[in-house]
Motif scaffolding. Structure first.
Motif, mmCIF file in Angstrom:
data_model
loop_
_atom_site.group_PDB
_atom_site.id
_atom_site.type_symbol
_atom_site.label_atom_id
_atom_site.label_comp_id
_atom_site.label_asym_id
_atom_site.label_seq_id
_atom_site.Cartn_x
_atom_site.Cartn_y
_atom_site.Cartn_z
ATOM 1 N N LYS A 219 0.860 -1.190 0.000
ATOM 2 C CA LYS A 219 0.000 0.000 0.000
ATOM 3 C C LYS A 219 0.890 1.233 0.000
ATOM 4 O O LYS A 219 1.800 1.337 0.819
ATOM 5 N N ARG A 220 0.611 2.154 -0.909
ATOM 6 C CA ARG A 220 1.520 3.293 -1.078
ATOM 7 C C ARG A 220 0.809 4.626 -0.953
ATOM 8 O O ARG A 220 1.139 5.600 -1.638
ATOM 9 N N GLY A 221 -0.177 4.684 -0.085
ATOM 10 C CA GLY A 221 -0.863 5.946 0.180
ATOM 11 C C GLY A 221 -1.390 6.585 -1.099
ATOM 12 O O GLY A 221 -1.968 5.903 -1.959
ATOM 13 N N ALA A 222 -1.168 7.899 -1.246
ATOM 14 C CA ALA A 222 -1.678 8.621 -2.408
ATOM 15 C C ALA A 222 -1.106 8.086 -3.719
ATOM 16 O O ALA A 222 -1.681 8.307 -4.796
ATOM 17 N N GLY A 224 -0.963 5.034 -4.585
ATOM 18 C CA GLY A 224 -1.643 3.816 -5.034
ATOM 19 C C GLY A 224 -1.074 2.564 -4.397
ATOM 20 O O GLY A 224 -0.836 2.535 -3.190
ATOM 21 N N PHE A 239 -5.944 7.333 -6.847
ATOM 22 C CA PHE A 239 -6.911 8.298 -7.385
ATOM 23 C C PHE A 239 -6.664 9.645 -6.703
ATOM 24 O O PHE A 239 -6.320 9.686 -5.516
ATOM 25 N N VAL A 243 -8.590 15.017 0.233
ATOM 26 C CA VAL A 243 -8.401 14.188 1.422
ATOM 27 C C VAL A 243 -8.863 14.922 2.681
ATOM 28 O O VAL A 243 -8.448 16.039 2.953
ATOM 29 N N THR A 246 -7.278 10.177 6.336
ATOM 30 C CA THR A 246 -6.829 8.924 5.699
ATOM 31 C C THR A 246 -6.978 7.703 6.619
ATOM 32 O O THR A 246 -6.762 6.577 6.169
ATOM 33 N N GLY A 248 -8.165 4.553 8.162
ATOM 34 C CA GLY A 248 -9.132 3.569 7.684
ATOM 35 C C GLY A 248 -9.003 3.297 6.190
ATOM 36 O O GLY A 248 -9.595 2.336 5.685
ATOM 37 N N ALA A 249 -8.212 4.126 5.485
ATOM 38 C CA ALA A 249 -8.058 3.912 4.034
ATOM 39 C C ALA A 249 -7.483 2.532 3.756
ATOM 40 O O ALA A 249 -7.898 1.838 2.817
ATOM 41 N N GLY A 250 -6.534 2.129 4.605
ATOM 42 C CA GLY A 250 -5.908 0.822 4.405
ATOM 43 C C GLY A 250 -6.904 -0.316 4.550
ATOM 44 O O GLY A 250 -6.836 -1.323 3.837
ATOM 45 N N PHE A 253 -9.155 -0.349 1.548
ATOM 46 C CA PHE A 253 -8.332 -0.890 0.456
ATOM 47 C C PHE A 253 -8.330 -2.424 0.509
ATOM 48 O O PHE A 253 -8.555 -3.106 -0.497
ATOM 49 N N ASN A 275 -7.663 0.475 -4.751
ATOM 50 C CA ASN A 275 -7.245 1.882 -4.726
ATOM 51 C C ASN A 275 -8.450 2.813 -4.682
ATOM 52 O O ASN A 275 -8.433 3.832 -3.980
ATOM 53 N N GLY A 278 -9.847 2.738 -1.147
ATOM 54 C CA GLY A 278 -8.995 3.494 -0.224
ATOM 55 C C GLY A 278 -9.165 4.990 -0.423
ATOM 56 O O GLY A 278 -9.292 5.755 0.543
ATOM 57 N N ALA A 279 -9.188 5.417 -1.675
ATOM 58 C CA ALA A 279 -9.320 6.844 -1.968
ATOM 59 C C ALA A 279 -10.662 7.380 -1.475
ATOM 60 O O ALA A 279 -10.745 8.474 -0.893
ATOM 61 N N CYS A 282 -10.829 8.199 2.148
ATOM 62 C CA CYS A 282 -10.102 9.410 2.563
ATOM 63 C C CYS A 282 -10.954 10.669 2.478
ATOM 64 O O CYS A 282 -10.571 11.714 2.994
HETATM 65 P P1 ATP Z 1 -4.459 3.192 7.505
HETATM 66 O O1 ATP Z 1 -3.614 2.350 8.438
HETATM 67 O O2 ATP Z 1 -4.443 4.653 7.856
HETATM 68 O O3 ATP Z 1 -5.842 2.656 7.322
HETATM 69 P P2 ATP Z 1 -2.503 2.305 5.595
HETATM 70 O O4 ATP Z 1 -1.281 2.974 6.133
HETATM 71 O O5 ATP Z 1 -2.714 0.861 5.866
HETATM 72 O O6 ATP Z 1 -3.787 3.117 6.061
HETATM 73 P P3 ATP Z 1 -2.263 3.691 3.054
HETATM 74 O O7 ATP Z 1 -1.162 3.315 2.150
HETATM 75 O O8 ATP Z 1 -2.161 4.992 3.782
HETATM 76 O O9 ATP Z 1 -2.565 2.453 4.030
HETATM 77 O O10 ATP Z 1 -3.618 3.752 2.232
HETATM 78 C C1 ATP Z 1 -4.186 2.594 1.675
HETATM 79 C C2 ATP Z 1 -4.696 2.879 0.301
HETATM 80 O O11 ATP Z 1 -5.682 3.926 0.367
HETATM 81 C C3 ATP Z 1 -3.631 3.371 -0.665
HETATM 82 O O12 ATP Z 1 -2.931 2.275 -1.234
HETATM 83 C C4 ATP Z 1 -4.490 4.129 -1.661
HETATM 84 O O13 ATP Z 1 -5.146 3.225 -2.514
HETATM 85 C C5 ATP Z 1 -5.542 4.784 -0.752
HETATM 86 N N1 ATP Z 1 -5.079 6.105 -0.292
HETATM 87 C C6 ATP Z 1 -4.480 6.393 0.883
HETATM 88 N N2 ATP Z 1 -4.175 7.711 0.967
HETATM 89 C C7 ATP Z 1 -4.618 8.264 -0.180
HETATM 90 C C8 ATP Z 1 -4.631 9.597 -0.716
HETATM 91 N N3 ATP Z 1 -4.105 10.621 -0.027
HETATM 92 N N4 ATP Z 1 -5.167 9.804 -1.935
HETATM 93 C C9 ATP Z 1 -5.704 8.781 -2.646
HETATM 94 N N5 ATP Z 1 -5.731 7.497 -2.192
HETATM 95 C C10 ATP Z 1 -5.195 7.234 -0.983
#
Ligand code: ATP
Length: 309
Positions: A219-222, A224, A239, A243, A246, A248-250, A253, A275, A278-279, A282
């Protein structure tokens, strides 16, 4: 099906520190139940096992998860309270979470709480590193669930979800050993490096695959996400969204990815779905409330198209 601690969640309604907040909204949240709800929204049957206190917050936790259509297998613990987390938004684009979970009912989850046959009847078991660190008994519960899944031929999904505040050198090693037994591993860059210290996330992913893990999803945040699966590396861009929060995005996802896997989508399609989930998460303040349905997803990905019914 999944297991883990779900807590009551209080979040400030306005931007600013908890020091001065006067108005708090009450809800619930927990990584595993967030995934269960996300799966239900996407049309997948889901079951969540947890422990709550014999108190109104415990009733709230059970009621909210049940209201989402998740099969709730909850042990009510008369000797410990339901855990609580507080969430503030110090600025428009940042969030901070404070946990009150020491000796909580949810952290007392144990192998004895696993109903007979519950794991064995699943298509897939999803667990996280939070449960693996929150207490020794919860870790034993995760280990037992994985063992039962393996013996029954049930696929195991593991989200590293590393929480350094809960870790210790010995517990961290046990988490690594549990993750190594999974068929699908999810983690961020740091988390994959945590699983295989001294390696890059990509090298760690390849190690896990070489050691028998079927797929590893980074998982790579914004930016993808990237999936290492079937000998291929699949990238999918994030996408661009406005935001709000964030957290719960993970979990959204993971729900998107696993729902795609269970529906037979190919790796690029399930990664793109993940993706989008996750988006979308956010874009609102809650930890799971904006986890999308299939119709929400179709509208998000193709706003001008006909919604998929
Ligand atoms: P968390 O623990 O906060 O639930 P995480 O650290 O496990 O999240 P992230 O990589 O932050 O995981 O986010 C998971 C997915 O959510 C990303 O791979 C992406 O698809 C989506 N996502 C997260 N942040 C963003 C963002 N700023 N814009 C668009 N998509 C995002």
């Amino acid at each position: 099906m999944t297991l883990g601690e779900t807590m009551a969640l209080m979040r400030t309604r306005e931007i600013g520190s908890l020091r001065h907040a006067t108005d708090l909204a009450l809800g619930i949240g927990g990584a595993e139940s967030n995934v269960a709800i996300g799966l239900r929204r996407l049309g997948v049957d889901a079951s969540w096992l947890g422990r709550v206190g014999d108190d109104p917050l415990g009733e709230r936790v059970q009621r909210e998860i049940r209201a989402e259509g998740v099969d709730v297998r909850c042990v009510v613990d008369a000797d410990a309270p339901t855990g609580l987390m507080l969430k503030e938004r110090p600025s428009a684009s940042s969030t901070a979470v404070f946990y009150y979970r020491a000796a909580s009912a949810g952290s007392r989850l144990s192998p004895d709480d696993l109903p007979e046959g519950w794991v064995e009847e699943a298509d897939l078991l999803h667990v996280t590193g939070i449960s693996a660190l929150v207490s020794a008994s919860a870790r034993d519960c995760v280990a037992e669930a994985i063992l039962r899944a393996k013996n029954a031929g049930v696929r195991v999904s593991f989200d590293v979800n590393y929480r350094s505040a809960l870790g210790s050198p010995a517990a961290d090693d046990e988490l690594r050993a549990l993750a190594a037994r999974a068929d699908i591993v999810f983690g961020g860059d740091d988390e994959l490096q945590f699983l295989r210290p001294g390696h890059s996330a990509e090298a760690a992913a390849r190690h896990l695959i070489d050691e028998g893990c079927g797929e590893v999803v980074l998982k790579r945040g914004a930016d993808g996400a990237t999936a290492y699966v079937d000998g291929d590396v699949v990238h999918s861009p994030g996408f661009v969204v406005d935001v709000v929060d964030t957290v719960g995005a993970g979990d959204a996802f993971v729900a998107g990815y696993l729902s795609g896997l269970l529906a037979g989508l190919d790796p690029p399609s399930r990664l793109a779905r993940a993706n989008a989930c996750g988006a979308m998460l956010c874009m609102t303040p809650g930890d799971w409330e904006s986890s999308p349905t299939l119709r929400d997803l179709a509208r998000f990905c193709d706003p001008d198209g006909d919604p998929v019914l």
